[in-house]
Design an enzyme around this catalytic site. Structure first.
Site, PDB file in Angstrom:
ATOM      1  CG  ASP A  13       6.614  -2.099  32.598  1.00  0.00           C
ATOM      2  OD1 ASP A  13       7.083  -2.688  31.379  1.00  0.00           O
ATOM      3  OD2 ASP A  13       5.942  -1.408  32.930  1.00  0.00           O
ATOM      4  CB  THR A  59      -5.108 -11.323  28.872  1.00  0.00           C
ATOM      5  OG1 THR A  59      -5.478 -10.265  29.761  1.00  0.00           O
ATOM      6  CG2 THR A  59      -5.465 -12.770  29.655  1.00  0.00           C
ATOM      7  CD  GLU A  60      -4.852  -6.831  29.766  1.00  0.00           C
ATOM      8  OE1 GLU A  60      -4.048  -7.353  30.053  1.00  0.00           O
ATOM      9  OE2 GLU A  60      -5.969  -7.108  29.889  1.00  0.00           O
ATOM     10  CG  ASN A  61       1.909  -8.548  27.554  1.00  0.00           C
ATOM     11  OD1 ASN A  61       2.453  -8.975  28.478  1.00  0.00           O
ATOM     12  ND2 ASN A  61       1.745  -7.332  27.545  1.00  0.00           N
ATOM     13  CD1 TRP A  62      -3.288 -13.309  24.974  1.00  0.00           C
ATOM     14  CD2 TRP A  62      -1.747 -14.202  23.697  1.00  0.00           C
ATOM     15  NE1 TRP A  62      -2.823 -14.400  25.469  1.00  0.00           N
ATOM     16  CE2 TRP A  62      -2.007 -15.069  24.728  1.00  0.00           C
ATOM     17  CE3 TRP A  62      -0.888 -14.494  22.368  1.00  0.00           C
ATOM     18  CZ2 TRP A  62      -1.298 -16.655  24.757  1.00  0.00           C
ATOM     19  CZ3 TRP A  62      -0.265 -15.931  22.448  1.00  0.00           C
ATOM     20  CH2 TRP A  62      -0.623 -16.479  23.673  1.00  0.00           C
TER      21      TRP A  62
END
Ligand code: FPP
Length: 233
Positions: A13, A59-62
């Site tokens: 991160d 998956t949230e990075n999409w």
């Protein structure tokens, strides 16, 4: 003294903040972060640690701006074509965990090729979490097992922790001994929730592009001084 460590999991991160601090676009942070990843993966392999899992794309990075997602996918294409080969040459088995159907076909093809080319390597496993979310992984495992129970292929009494572990994307990989998250955030962010039940957690303020082999060694030394009791006294 790394012989007791079998698996390190990392949440890489701080790429964006690293770039911002330098007045650079976020993509520059990802590029530098990818170089750090290469260095760290090689160092972990050289230390004789069996497995490294890194969170490359959640998956949230999409939901990030298209431009950033496109940049990360481009970087991934480049790594699939060339950079991963170097770690492959060190005898690494490369695995990808996550939701493949969200990724472009050419990327999935390359991923499958690398996985198949390296499947007999047993010195070191380099596991890349891509389009990965732990709750999603657990949910799809529930579905798979429920389907088997419905079809009469699985008895409910035979559902146990070992069976569930063997149905997750990480099947065959030992649970992480330690999890490292860079950039000062102290969260797990939907990463390997089942697998890290007894892992030691390390949070460092260093932004991922600045993370070094020396800091990794320092964390490993701290890990050696922690006493893992697994709930016992
Ligand atoms: C988190 O930093 C990092 C990511 C979402 C991507 C991690 C990717 C790499 C290290 C590059 C290697 C990846 C591939 C695909 C080869 P952030 O963008 O959330 O940083 P911020 O919290 O400072 O904004």
């Amino acid at each position: 003294m790394t012989d007791t460590i079998q698996h390190i999991a990392v949440i890489m991160d701080g790429n964006g903040r690293w770039a911002k601090a330098r007045g650079l676009p976020r993509s520059a942070g990802h590029k530098q972060g990818a170089e750090t990843l290469q260095k760290i993966a090689e160092a972990v392999a050289d230390m004789g640690i069996k497995c490294l899992t890194v969170y490359a794309f959640s998956t949230e990075n999409w939901n990030r701006p298209k431009e950033e997602v496109d940049y990360l996918m481009g970087l991934l294409r480049q790594y699939l074509k060339s950079e991963f080969k170097q770690i492959q040459e060190r005898g690494a088995r490369i695995r990808f965990i996550g939701e493949r159907q969200m990724l472009a076909d050419d990327i999935v093809e390359q991923m499958e090729k690398i996985e198949s080319d390296t499947k007999n390597n047993d010195k070191f496993t380099f596991c890349i979490a891509l389009s990965y979310g732990s709750r999603q992984e657990i949910t799809s495992t529930f579905r798979k097992l429920a389907e088997r129970v419905k079809n009469g292929q699985l008895d409910i009494d035979n559902i146990n922790e070992k069976l569930i572990s063997n149905e997750l994307y990480t099947q065959g990989i030992p649970d992480p001994d330690l999890v490292i998250r860079t950039s000062g955030e102290e969260r797990i962010s939907n990463y390997l929730l089942w697998q890290i039940a007894y892992s030691e957690l390390f949070f460092t303020k260093t932004l991922w592009p600045d993370f070094s082999v020396d800091e990794l060694k320092d964390i490993i030394n701290q890990y050696q001084t922690r006493e893992r009791r697994y709930g016992k006294v």
